[in-house]
Every structure is written in C-alpha cells, then in structure tokens.
Motif scaffolding. Sequence first.
Motif, PDB file in Angstrom:
ATOM      1  N   SER A   2      41.829 -33.879 -68.776  1.00 12.89           N
ATOM      2  CA  SER A   2      42.006 -34.405 -67.420  1.00 12.89           C
ATOM      3  C   SER A   2      43.155 -33.680 -66.736  1.00 12.89           C
ATOM      4  CB  SER A   2      42.298 -35.914 -67.476  1.00 12.89           C
ATOM      5  OG  SER A   2      43.587 -36.112 -68.020  1.00 12.89           O
ATOM      6  N   PRO A   3      42.961 -33.330 -65.495  1.00 16.08           N
ATOM      7  CA  PRO A   3      44.035 -32.607 -64.800  1.00 16.08           C
ATOM      8  C   PRO A   3      45.201 -33.538 -64.525  1.00 16.08           C
ATOM      9  CG  PRO A   3      42.244 -33.095 -63.285  1.00 16.08           C
ATOM     10  CD  PRO A   3      41.848 -33.647 -64.608  1.00 16.08           C
ATOM     11  N   THR A   4      46.330 -33.112 -64.758  1.00 12.66           N
ATOM     12  CA  THR A   4      47.510 -33.930 -64.439  1.00 12.66           C
ATOM     13  C   THR A   4      48.335 -33.192 -63.408  1.00 12.66           C
ATOM     14  OG1 THR A   4      48.611 -32.902 -66.298  1.00 12.66           O
ATOM     15  CG2 THR A   4      47.716 -35.110 -66.657  1.00 12.66           C
ATOM     16  N   PHE A   5      49.023 -33.983 -62.609  1.00  9.15           N
ATOM     17  CA  PHE A   5      49.892 -33.372 -61.620  1.00  9.15           C
ATOM     18  C   PHE A   5      51.221 -33.078 -62.273  1.00  9.15           C
ATOM     19  CE2 PHE A   5      47.288 -33.405 -58.093  1.00  9.15           C
ATOM     20  CZ  PHE A   5      46.563 -34.594 -58.054  1.00  9.15           C
ATOM     21  N   ALA A   7      54.852 -31.104 -62.533  1.00  8.67           N
ATOM     22  CA  ALA A   7      55.883 -30.673 -61.585  1.00  8.67           C
ATOM     23  C   ALA A   7      55.641 -29.223 -61.194  1.00  8.67           C
ATOM     24  CB  ALA A   7      57.261 -30.825 -62.213  1.00  8.67           C
ATOM     25  N   PHE A  10      53.175 -28.934 -58.342  1.00  9.55           N
ATOM     26  CA  PHE A  10      53.760 -29.357 -57.074  1.00  9.55           C
ATOM     27  C   PHE A  10      54.688 -28.290 -56.527  1.00  9.55           C
ATOM     28  CE2 PHE A  10      52.431 -33.217 -55.429  1.00  9.55           C
ATOM     29  CZ  PHE A  10      51.988 -34.027 -56.468  1.00  9.55           C
ATOM     30  N   MET A  76      35.790 -40.356 -13.648  1.00 10.95           N
ATOM     31  CA  MET A  76      34.394 -40.045 -13.381  1.00 10.95           C
ATOM     32  C   MET A  76      33.587 -41.309 -13.106  1.00 10.95           C
ATOM     33  SD  MET A  76      33.733 -36.813 -13.398  1.00 10.95           S
ATOM     34  CE  MET A  76      32.084 -36.464 -13.967  1.00 10.95           C
ATOM     35  N   HIS A  77      34.033 -42.417 -13.696  1.00  8.57           N
ATOM     36  CA  HIS A  77      33.348 -43.695 -13.454  1.00  8.57           C
ATOM     37  C   HIS A  77      33.606 -44.177 -12.042  1.00  8.57           C
ATOM     38  CE1 HIS A  77      33.097 -43.669 -17.807  1.00  8.57           C
ATOM     39  NE2 HIS A  77      32.276 -44.685 -17.761  1.00  8.57           N
TER      40      HIS A  77
ATOM     41  N   MET B   1      57.794 -32.135 -66.948  1.00  4.87           N
ATOM     42  CA  MET B   1      58.305 -33.416 -66.453  1.00  4.87           C
ATOM     43  C   MET B   1      57.188 -34.173 -65.748  1.00  4.87           C
ATOM     44  SD  MET B   1      61.516 -34.084 -63.931  1.00  4.87           S
ATOM     45  CE  MET B   1      60.604 -33.877 -62.443  1.00  4.87           C
ATOM     46  N   GLN B   2      57.059 -35.391 -66.088  1.00  2.34           N
ATOM     47  CA  GLN B   2      55.999 -36.218 -65.513  1.00  2.34           C
ATOM     48  C   GLN B   2      56.604 -37.100 -64.431  1.00  2.34           C
ATOM     49  OE1 GLN B   2      53.088 -35.563 -66.788  1.00  2.34           O
ATOM     50  NE2 GLN B   2      51.737 -37.138 -65.962  1.00  2.34           N
ATOM     51  N   ILE B   3      56.318 -36.758 -63.149  1.00  2.00           N
ATOM     52  CA  ILE B   3      56.873 -37.559 -62.049  1.00  2.00           C
ATOM     53  C   ILE B   3      56.058 -38.821 -61.857  1.00  2.00           C
ATOM     54  CG2 ILE B   3      57.332 -37.645 -59.580  1.00  2.00           C
ATOM     55  CD1 ILE B   3      57.948 -34.709 -59.683  1.00  2.00           C
ATOM     56  N   PHE B   4      54.723 -38.631 -61.799  1.00  2.00           N
ATOM     57  CA  PHE B   4      53.829 -39.778 -61.500  1.00  2.00           C
ATOM     58  C   PHE B   4      53.277 -40.372 -62.777  1.00  2.00           C
ATOM     59  CE2 PHE B   4      53.629 -37.202 -57.662  1.00  2.00           C
ATOM     60  CZ  PHE B   4      53.986 -38.155 -56.728  1.00  2.00           C
ATOM     61  N   ARG B   6      50.362 -41.949 -65.139  1.00  2.00           N
ATOM     62  CA  ARG B   6      48.990 -41.482 -65.346  1.00  2.00           C
ATOM     63  C   ARG B   6      47.976 -42.220 -64.468  1.00  2.00           C
ATOM     64  NH1 ARG B   6      47.909 -38.077 -69.518  1.00  2.00           N
ATOM     65  NH2 ARG B   6      45.718 -38.630 -69.488  1.00  2.00           N
ATOM     66  N   ASN B   9      46.301 -40.868 -61.143  1.00  5.26           N
ATOM     67  CA  ASN B   9      45.053 -40.107 -61.099  1.00  5.26           C
ATOM     68  C   ASN B   9      43.908 -40.948 -60.567  1.00  5.26           C
ATOM     69  OD1 ASN B   9      46.257 -37.866 -62.149  1.00  5.26           O
ATOM     70  ND2 ASN B   9      45.885 -38.512 -64.267  1.00  5.26           N
ATOM     71  N   LEU B 121      27.174 -49.624 -12.022  1.00  2.84           N
ATOM     72  CA  LEU B 121      26.948 -48.408 -12.803  1.00  2.84           C
ATOM     73  C   LEU B 121      28.099 -47.444 -12.573  1.00  2.84           C
ATOM     74  CD1 LEU B 121      23.174 -47.618 -12.237  1.00  2.84           C
ATOM     75  CD2 LEU B 121      24.255 -48.202 -14.380  1.00  2.84           C
ATOM     76  N   PRO B 122      28.401 -46.607 -13.579  1.00  5.01           N
ATOM     77  CA  PRO B 122      29.418 -45.585 -13.351  1.00  5.01           C
ATOM     78  C   PRO B 122      28.990 -44.648 -12.223  1.00  5.01           C
ATOM     79  CG  PRO B 122      28.343 -45.266 -15.476  1.00  5.01           C
ATOM     80  CD  PRO B 122      27.903 -46.582 -14.961  1.00  5.01           C
ATOM     81  N   ASP B 123      29.955 -44.095 -11.509  1.00  5.28           N
ATOM     82  CA  ASP B 123      29.648 -43.312 -10.313  1.00  5.28           C
ATOM     83  C   ASP B 123      28.914 -42.008 -10.609  1.00  5.28           C
ATOM     84  OD1 ASP B 123      30.847 -45.311  -9.018  1.00  5.28           O
ATOM     85  OD2 ASP B 123      32.497 -44.149  -8.153  1.00  5.28           O
ATOM     86  N   PHE B 124      28.933 -41.562 -11.859  1.00  4.79           N
ATOM     87  CA  PHE B 124      28.240 -40.301 -12.147  1.00  4.79           C
ATOM     88  C   PHE B 124      26.761 -40.518 -12.446  1.00  4.79           C
ATOM     89  CE2 PHE B 124      30.723 -41.616 -15.907  1.00  4.79           C
ATOM     90  CZ  PHE B 124      29.675 -41.955 -16.746  1.00  4.79           C
TER      91      PHE B 124
END
Lengths: 267, 231
Positions: A2-5, A7, A10, A76-77, B1-4, B6, B9, B121-124
């Motif tokens: 599985s792809p991991t994000f 660092a 990023f 236009m209306h 380094m794992q910021i997020f 798991r 995902n 009605l609209p004028d156009f």
Amino acid sequence: MSPTFSADRFSAIFRKSESSRARLEPRWRGESKPKDPYPTTDSSAHRGKGLCGLKACSTLAWFTILLALAGCRQDMHDQPRFKPLAESDFYSDLRSARPPVEGTVARGQLREDSYLYTGKMGNNPGDYMPFPVTTEVLARGQQRYDIYCAPCHSRVGDGNGVIPSRGFPRKPPSYHIERLRKAPLGYFFDVITNGFGSMPDYSSQIEPRDRWAIVAYVRALQLSQDATAADVPAGQKVPSEPPRFEELGSGATLPVVENKPAHEEPK
Amino acid sequence: MQIFHRSTNTLSRATIYGAIFVVAALFWAAAAIQRSPYVTYAGVRRPQPVPFSHQHHVAGLGIDCRYCHTSVETSSFAGIPPTKTCMNCHAQIWTNAALLEPVRESYKSGKSLVWTRVNDLPDFAYFDHSIHINKGVGCNTCHGPVDRMPLMYNQASLQMEWCLECHRAPEKHLRPRDQVFNMRYEEPSSSKPVEVDGKEYTDQLSLGTDLVKKYKLRTVTDITSCSTCHR
C-alpha cells in the motif's frame, strides 16, 4: 504494497513549488541557476505552471466566483426598454405609453365611412348594416355578445344577466320589449359606442365591426325570442328545454351535452 | 518519518470518492434552487393595490377573459384593463366597498392603478399572445387554473425548458380554438370526447396531431429555432 505518504514524497511536492517560486526570486540572478527538474525550451513559459500552483489556483477560484456572480446580474432580463403599460418615472403621469397627439390619424383609422363608425345618418340612427350579414358575422356577433353583453343582458337578451342580479339598482331592459324590437339597427350601435343611461360605452373594448356584428346578433335574438313554431323550417327540431350547466351560475362552463351516447372503446 | 497516521489513507480515499457526491450534490442544489419558486416565483401570490379575485369574477360570475383582456387575440400583449373597465360594473355595484377605494380614486383622478406584473417573461424572450391563442393554446395551459385563483400567481416557471416542453411537442397541448377561453375544458377522453369538424376524438394525441395540421402550425424545427423566441 500500500502506498504510504512518506515525508520524502511530500518534500518532493514542496520542492517543486519551491523551485518554481524560487525562479521568481531575483537573488538567483547571476548565480548559478539551480538545476531545473522540469526543463522546458522556454523557462518563462513554465512560470507558475504547477498544477496546484497557489497563483493559478486562486485565479481559477476567482474566475469561478466571478462567473457564478455574473449569473446573478439581471441586465438581460430587465432591459432598459418599456414593456406595454410599464411604469415610467419620466412622465408626470407615470405612464410609458403616451397618448397620440390630438388629431392623429393612425393607419387604418381614417374613419371615412361615417355610418360604419357612428351608425347614424345625419342625426338619426340608420336601419341597415354597413356590410352584408353572413353566418360568420352572426357567429362572431354571438361570440362577442356573450363576452361583452351577456354578463348584464344575459345570453338571451332578457336583461337577467348575472351582474345586475348581484345588486344593480336597475336591471337593463329586455331586448324583447316593443320599444327595442322596433328600434333601428343604428340605435344599438350608438348605445354600444356611447353608452346609454347607466350602461357605460364599450367603444374601447369592442371594435366597430364587432359592434355591428353584435347588433346583427341582437336582432337575431329578438327574432328568435319572438318566433313561433311556424317559423321553424320543416324537418328541423327545436330544443324544448334550456341547456343544463354542470355548475349553476357559472357562465364560464359549457352546457352539458345531452343525447350523446357514451363513446365506447372498440374491443 | 511517519507524519500521518495509517488511517489517513482510507480517509483520503473516502474523501476523494465522497467529493464526487459533494460536487454532484452542489450541482443538484443549484439546479433545484434555479427551478424553485424562490427564483421563478411560481405559485407566489404578489401584493396588489386591490386584491382582485379572478376566482370570483371568472368562476363566480362567468365573465370571459376577453371582457378585460381585450387585446389578447390580436396583440402580443393581453392587455391589463383600464380602471374604466372595473367601473363598468363597479359604478353600480359595491360602490361603497372600502377594498375598491383605490379603483374609485383612480377613476376620479385619472391616475393609473399600479398593478404588480405576475407573468413576467425575461426581456430577451420574444412572446406574442395572439399567435398562441389562434393556434389553439388554452389560457389555462400556460396560466393554470386562473378561475380558481383568489389572488393571481403564475402557475408555470416561465423558464425556457418550460416553453420548449410545448414547442417540442405542441400536439400534446392544443385544443380547438373555440375552447381556448374555456377554463373548464378537459382533454378528450373516451367518456368525454371532443368533437372537431364532425369528428370525435377520444385522446389528446390524435386530436392534437390533427389540430397541428388544421391550424397550420410551423414545424417543430421552426418553433424550436433560437430566433423564434430570441429575436
């Protein structure tokens, strides 16, 4: 896998935008340029081309908002012109429709044939129709009569219309009295055109030719109400009962059609 | 380094997937608002200087549409009656009613009553009443049950899709010319056939198809062309 994000990944994205931003910075001038990770033939064309470049994104957002807001404009209306009978604050009477200058003769309104427009010969009402009466003229007269006259005079012309029954101080006279049976055709035309007693004029609601058609129909009504069985051509049946209506008092409905076998679906 | 964590995902994938629905919902909401009475005013009773009741005058008294809207058969504009048309009857009847004071005041002073336009009605968009009346489009086909409207409102959205619905298939809506002003006209059915030129019709489609020919309607290509309505 599985792809991991990571660092690392990023930082790659950051770098990309960093490098594109960096190219705008003047301090790189003269120094050795950092290696362009996305070389193009024209580096200036590459400027801000990042898919999610902050500038491009915000431009796109503004463009979308502007486009959405543009849809709210009603130019236009509501164009700067007047629809019929529209209000105008330019004239003191607030009407955009202006009355023609006095003495104006519009095309087709010269009124050379004075009998057609007055029903009078000299000062007296004439007793002939300005055009030949055909079945179409009578049908038109009936239609116009039922629209403009029947509310008060009733569909048979006896003066028992629905409007006077709601509290008129005086009912309109029946067409079938001696005085009106003997009245010349031009008299009826004159009454429609100029009004009579408490009846207002109908000159603005009914065209002259239609007024004459109504006059012809009123005469037909008079003849019909004064007819005898001997007047009916041989072989024709006369309905002996008045038509029934689904809802009483509502002239807007058509009478119930009698003696019609219910249509059956072919089997 | 794992910021997020798991689980991000799954969350991110769900968000991307969910975004489709969010965007779709936004489009749906925009379309729904555009068609709603908030924009079209369909069914909204407008304030008027006099609370004129079409129900009373049309269904109650049986007055024909054309008694007041005199120019509807010959002009692009159906015509709003002048105060004098009101006074044709109200000079005699309900002469002291407080509700009618603005009408009497207008008749005395000659100042117009300022009605609020309902079907706008609209004028156009180019529109002509007379052609529709003369080709067999009933009043209530567009204006709805006016004879049941104590206060006037527009029945239709008056949007282009609504116009085109009929212009693409006029045979679904046409009726005989002499029934155009009949507010209680019913489409032909086997129990209530409609007769035209001695022929009895029991369904709208066969009646409409014949009326299209009889009244010489332009082809659908013609009446759905842009320049028919946008001139």
